[in-house]
Write an enzyme that holds these catalytic residues in place. Sequence first.
Site, short mmCIF file in Angstrom:
data_model
loop_
_atom_site.label_atom_id
_atom_site.label_comp_id
_atom_site.label_asym_id
_atom_site.label_seq_id
_atom_site.Cartn_x
_atom_site.Cartn_y
_atom_site.Cartn_z
N GLY A 128 1.19 -1.51 0.04
CA GLY A 128 0.29 -0.32 -0.22
C GLY A 128 0.53 1.31 0.08
N GLY A 130 2.17 2.48 -2.81
CA GLY A 130 2.49 2.77 -4.18
C GLY A 130 4.17 2.30 -4.89
N LEU A 131 4.52 1.51 -4.35
CA LEU A 131 5.75 0.24 -4.89
C LEU A 131 5.77 -0.53 -5.74
CD1 LEU A 131 8.74 1.71 -1.94
CD2 LEU A 131 8.09 2.72 -4.01
N SER A 132 3.69 -1.18 -6.04
CA SER A 132 3.61 -2.24 -6.47
C SER A 132 3.82 -3.16 -6.11
CB SER A 132 4.35 -2.14 -8.43
OG SER A 132 3.80 -0.55 -8.83
N SER A 134 1.04 -5.67 -5.02
CA SER A 134 0.29 -6.33 -6.72
C SER A 134 1.05 -6.66 -7.17
CB SER A 134 -0.79 -5.93 -6.14
OG SER A 134 -0.84 -4.79 -6.22
N GLU A 166 -5.75 -7.70 -12.26
CA GLU A 166 -5.94 -6.98 -11.72
C GLU A 166 -7.82 -6.39 -11.80
OE1 GLU A 166 -4.87 -4.37 -9.29
OE2 GLU A 166 -2.64 -5.43 -9.09
N ASP A 178 2.82 -1.13 -13.62
CA ASP A 178 3.68 -2.05 -13.25
C ASP A 178 3.95 -2.78 -13.29
OD1 ASP A 178 2.60 0.61 -12.03
OD2 ASP A 178 1.04 -0.42 -10.54
N TYR A 227 -9.36 6.27 -7.99
CA TYR A 227 -8.46 5.97 -9.39
C TYR A 227 -9.16 5.79 -10.23
CZ TYR A 227 -5.44 3.34 -11.66
OH TYR A 227 -4.22 2.81 -12.72
C1 GLA Z 1 -1.18 2.34 -10.70
C2 GLA Z 1 -1.15 1.54 -11.21
C3 GLA Z 1 -0.56 2.75 -12.77
C4 GLA Z 1 -0.49 4.00 -12.63
C5 GLA Z 1 -0.22 4.64 -11.20
C6 GLA Z 1 -0.67 5.97 -11.32
O1 GLA Z 1 0.05 2.15 -9.62
O2 GLA Z 1 -1.66 0.77 -10.75
O3 GLA Z 1 -1.61 1.47 -13.44
O4 GLA Z 1 -1.81 4.00 -13.39
O5 GLA Z 1 -1.14 4.15 -10.57
O6 GLA Z 1 0.26 6.11 -12.71
#
Ligand code: GLA
Length: 385
Positions: A128, A130-132, A134, A166, A178, A227
Amino acid sequence: MTQKNNNQHDLARVLFEQQFQRSPDLVCHAPGRVNLIGDHTDYNNGFVLPAAINYGTTIAISAREDNLVKVYAHNCEQQTNEFCLNDIAFDQQMMWSNYVRGTVKALMQKHPNIKGADFVVTGNVPQGAGLSSSASFEIAILRAFSQVYKLDLDGISAALTGQQAENDFVGCNCGIMDQLISAMGQKNHAMLLDCKDFSFDDAPIPDDLVLFIVNSNVKRGLVDSEYNLRRQQCEEVAKFFNKSALREVTLAQLNSAKEQIDHILFKRARHVITENARAVTTLHALKNNDMATISNAMKESHISLRDDFEVTTKEMDGLVEIIDNILGSNGGVRMTGGGFGGCVVALVPKTMVDQIKNVVNSRYENEFSLKPSIYLCTATQGAFR
Ligand code: GLA
């Protein structure tokens, strides 16, 4: 492979032996990512400039002869989950397992003959933030299954499969960035991805710079709904212009229709169109080691995400300001990822790292009563490259 990832490999292997009383067939890894610039552009068919990082998800796996998938997730509270390939349903109780279920289900559309697997998963991407975490989970699952079952699966197909999981199963309408960077990242490089045709161009990250990431540790709220709303707003403007995506709309076209477009929608579109240009500018500036241009583009990106796209928080804005005050044009700083909490990213000269660390640690807590977490990262190789 880095020391950190070696440890993750060893841990995954040991956990597998404990859980399943045998050795795994193999261990594999997929990285998380940080986005240097180009946020909320991917689902508009635009440009992004992320790097895969030395934090990721590691899986130890063995094939099974039946159709069961048994998973042990080391970092989750409820750690074990099991399902059958013949009937993969959404799990209301154990949310994390839906990433596995969704990914395997999406994989089976093109590879229906796979069998089940036993696997353990462990990782060090903060969740959670913002570093992906998932996307790195999905890509690690896909790498594991593709190796164990010798599937013909390339990085781009893997990324599309993860995104499908997703979008269709987990319920987040995310773009492709991501998953693509987790699959296709290049060591010591950032990558300009064209999300329209999936072509990419690598740009070296200069040796004297560190990927300095700070987690604001603000619990992200309303992430999926906000989002998905942003995405809808962008699509509405594209539709107004009769285009398939905002990528096809120019700033001049947008400006000339200003009076006919709702003010909020106008701002959303302005962010996307200008952000695409900044991502391309930053790629060239990285190639030319032109820090002043990078610095400026990152600054403008943050302002645009704050004022036009409205996805930052006061804590993220505060962190950016604290870092920017010391860094100036020696580096760049901005929020990164989807927003609504999470991390900011800075490109920081090695010589300034300690100074910035100290100031962030003291000022952020003072002003926001929250402790920041700092990750000093390097750009690593994607799982399919
Ligand atoms: C999340 C989403 C991505 C992208 C970013 C914003 O990380 O998974 O696909 O849209 O937000 O840039």
